[in-house]
Motif scaffolding. Structure first.
Motif, mmCIF file in Angstrom:
data_model
loop_
_atom_site.group_PDB
_atom_site.id
_atom_site.type_symbol
_atom_site.label_atom_id
_atom_site.label_comp_id
_atom_site.label_asym_id
_atom_site.label_seq_id
_atom_site.Cartn_x
_atom_site.Cartn_y
_atom_site.Cartn_z
ATOM 1 N N HIS A 187 57.297 -1.256 -25.687
ATOM 2 C CA HIS A 187 56.648 -0.353 -24.656
ATOM 3 C C HIS A 187 54.637 -1.032 -24.863
ATOM 4 N N ALA A 188 53.737 -1.223 -24.614
ATOM 5 C CA ALA A 188 52.382 -1.502 -24.489
ATOM 6 C C ALA A 188 51.441 -1.166 -24.230
ATOM 7 N N HIS A 189 50.091 -0.900 -24.068
ATOM 8 C CA HIS A 189 49.532 -0.492 -24.204
ATOM 9 C C HIS A 189 48.170 -0.554 -24.607
ATOM 10 N N THR A 190 47.496 -1.622 -23.600
ATOM 11 C CA THR A 190 45.680 -2.064 -24.525
ATOM 12 C C THR A 190 46.383 -2.731 -26.011
ATOM 13 N N ILE A 232 57.027 -4.017 -19.311
ATOM 14 C CA ILE A 232 56.983 -2.886 -20.726
ATOM 15 C C ILE A 232 55.087 -2.432 -20.694
ATOM 16 N N GLY A 233 54.582 -2.015 -19.721
ATOM 17 C CA GLY A 233 53.701 -0.873 -19.716
ATOM 18 C C GLY A 233 52.427 -1.426 -18.684
ATOM 19 N N GLY A 269 54.314 -7.574 -15.100
ATOM 20 C CA GLY A 269 52.473 -7.563 -15.191
ATOM 21 C C GLY A 269 52.385 -6.710 -16.215
ATOM 22 N N GLY A 270 51.153 -5.618 -15.897
ATOM 23 C CA GLY A 270 50.514 -4.800 -16.718
ATOM 24 C C GLY A 270 49.379 -5.772 -17.270
#
Length: 467
Positions: A187-190, A232-233, A269-270
Motif C-alpha cells: 500500500h503506497a501513499h505519497t 496500490i494506492g 494508477g495512483g
C-alpha cells in the motif's frame, strides 16, 4: 513579522502572496499586469461574468498535454524492452463526454467503474473495445451490458463475479476478456509504502488466492484471461511501491504461465500531483522509466517474458488542469488559544461554495492552494483558512495558505488542482446546485457540463407533482 504559530510546518510564508507556482496551476496560467489570472487564454473576470461562481474551469490543452505525455512515456519505456503499454484514463477522477473525447483523441483508453460511467464513455463515441470495467459490486445488469456492448476487459473483483461474467458471456454468445484484481500487500501513499502479507480492503482477492481464481476463470470457455491487476494506492510519489508490487505479482504471474497464457500485467494508477508548493511529485518520464525497469528486473528474476503492461492514471491527467473559482463573502478573524500558551489569529474567508463542490478536504484532510485571482495586492501575507458556506463546521476548502492581508468580500478566489475528484464527488448538500464545468483553450471558453439551478433541484421533488 513573526510566523503565525497556527501555520502547518510544511507551509512556508511567501514573500509575495500573489505569486503562482507553475507546478500547481494549469500549464500556461499567467497574471496580467493588473493581477488578473488567465487560464487557457481566458481571464477569470470574463469567466465570472459569463458563468458565475462557484465555477469549475478545466484547461483542455493541459489535459491533452498530460494525457499524451503519460502515454508516450510508458510507450517509450516499454518499447526499449520489446513490449507495449496501454494507458487507461481512470474516469472516476472526472468524466464527461468531452473529457472522454479529449483523452481518446490522445490515444488513451478509458477505465469505468459503473453503468453510468460506461454510458458516458459510450455516449462520447469511445470504442467499447478500448474500455475497462472495474467495480467491487457490479450488478448483473451492468455486467450484461458491458458484455453485450463489447467492453474490452472486465476486471474480476471477487470469486462470484467469475460465474456472473461467464454467465453473461454465455447469454451474449461472446468470449469476454477479463483481468483478475488482486492485493499485492503493498500500500503506497505519497512517498511512503508499506508491504504487508494481507490488506484489509473491499477490493480484489488476496494474492495467495490468485491461482485458484485463475483456474476457475480458465474453466469457462466464454472467458479469456488477460492477466493480474493491482492498484496500490493514490497520490503516490516515487516508483518504489510499484516496483515492490510488480515483483510480488510477477512471482504469481510466473506460476500462472504453467496453466496457459498470461499476456499482460496491469499495475493500476495512483500517480501523484502537486496540490501545494510543498508537494514534489515524480515527473512522469522518471516514474515511467523506474516502474518499467522494476518490471523488467522482476521478470528476469523469475525467468519469464516481460508482459504487456497496462496503467490506469486519472488524477495525474486531469487534476492539475482544473481550477475552481469562488467569490469571497465574509472575512472573520478568530482568536485561537495555543497549547503552549498565548493566542494567535486565524483569518477565515468564507466563499460561495464549499464541501458540495470539493469534498476532499472534509473526507481526506486534503490540502489545497488559494490565490486572489482578480487583482494584485501589496499587502503583507496573512494566514487564512478558506471556508465553505455549508452548515457544517468541517466545511473547509483550503485548510491553510497565505493571502494578502487585505483580502475582502467580493474578491475572486482561485483554488488550483481541482480537476480530479471534485466535480465527481460533488453533491447537493444544503440544496446547493452543482456548479457548471467550463473548458478553456486558446482563448475560448465553453460549458462542457451544465450547472444546476434551484429549478433543477425542485424538479426531482416528487412532493410537488400533485400541485
Amino acid at each position: 513579522m513573526a510566523r503565525n504559530p497556527l501555520a502547518p510546518g510544511w507551509l512556508d510564508e511567501p514573500t509575495d502572496a500573489n505569486a503562482i507556482d507553475a507546478a500547481v496551476w494549469p500549464l500556461g496560467t499567467t497574471r496580467t499586469d493588473a493581477g488578473v489570472l488567465t487560464i487557457g487564454g481566458v481571464d477569470v473576470l470574463t469567466l465570472r461574468e459569463r458563468f458565475g461562481t462557484p465555477l469549475y474551469v478545466v484547461d483542455e490543452t493541459d489535459v491533452r498535454t498530460r494525457a499524451r505525455a503519460v502515454r508516450e512515456a510508458f510507450e517509450r519505456e516499454t518499447a526499449k524492452h520489446g513490449t507495449t503499454a496501454a494507458v487507461y484514463y481512470a474516469g472516476k477522477a472526472f468524466l464527461s463526454t468531452e473529457v472522454a473525447r479529449w483523452v481518446t483523441a490522445e490515444g488513451l483508453r478509458i477505465d469505468v467503474c459503473s453503468g453510468g460511467e460506461l454510458a458516458v464513455a459510450l455516449a462520447s463515441g469511445a470504442d467499447a473495445g478500448s474500455l475497462g470495467f472495474h467495480g467491487n459490486n457490479k450488478s448483473i445488469a451492468e455486467i450484461d451490458r458491458a458484455v453485450q456492448v463489447g467492453v474490452g476487459a472486465i476486471v474480476i473483483d471477487s470469486l462470484v463475479e467469475i460465474e456472473r461474467v461467464a454467465a453473461a458471456a454465455e447469454r451474449a454468445g461472446r468470449v469476454q476478456a477479463v483481468r483478475l484484481r488482486v492485493n499485492s500487500g503493498v500500500h503506497a501513499h505519497t512517498h511512503e509504502f508499506l508491504a504487508t502479507a494481507h490488506e484489509d480492503q473491499k477490493f480484489g482477492l488476496p494474492l495467495d488466492g490468485a491461482a485458484a481464481a485463475v483456474e476457475a476463470i480458465r474453466s469457462h470457455d466464454r472467458l479469456r484471461f488477460l492477466g493480474l491487476h493491482c492498484h496500490i494506492g493514490s497520490q503516490i510519489f516515487g516508483a518504489e511501491g510499484f516496483a515492490e508490487s510488480a515483483a510480488r505479482l510477477l512471482a504469481v504471474h510466473a506460476e500462472l504461465l504453467a496453466g496457459g497464457p498470461v499476456p499482460e500485467l496491469n499495475l493500476g494508477g495512483g500517480f501523484g500531483i502537486a496540490y501545494t508548493s510543498a508537494d514534489t511529485p515524480t515527473p512522469i518520464d522518471e516514474l515511467a522509466a523506474a516502474i518499467v525497469d522494476g518490471v523488467v528486473a522482476a521478470a528476469a528474476a523469475h525467468g519469464v517474458p516481460i508482459p504487456a503492461l497496462a496503467f490506469e492514471p486519472g488524477r495525474v491527467i486531469v487534476g492539475g488542469a482544473g481550477v475552481t473559482l469562488y467569490e469571497a463573502g465574509t472575512v472573520k478573524d478568530v482568536t485561537v488559544s495555543l497549547e503552549q500558551g498565548g493566542t494567535a489569529v486565524r483569518r477565515y474567508v468564507s466563499v460561495d461554495g464549499g464541501m458540495s463542490d470539493n469534498a476532499r478536504p472534509s473526507l481526506y484532510g486534503a490540502d489545497y492552494t488559494v490565490r486572489i485571482a482578480d487583482r494584485r495586492s501589496d499587502a503583507e501575507p496573512a494566514l487564512v483558512r478558506i471556508a465553505g458556506k455549508h452548515c457544517e463546521a468541517g466545511d473547509i476548502v483550503v485548510n491553510a495558505d497565505y493571502l494578502p492581508a487585505d483580502v475582502r468580500a467580493g474578491d475572486l478566489l482561485a483554488v488550483p488542482a481541482t480537476g480530479a475528484y471534485c466535480w465527481s464527488l460533488a453533491s447537493n448538500y444544503n440544496y446547493l446546485g452543482r456548479p457548471p464545468v467550463v473548458a478553456v483553450a486558446d482563448g475560448d471558453a465553453r460549458v462542457i457540463v451544465r450547472g444546476e439551478t434551484e429549478d433543477d433541484l425542485l424538479r426531482r421533488d416528487a412532493g410537488l407533482d400533485a400541485e
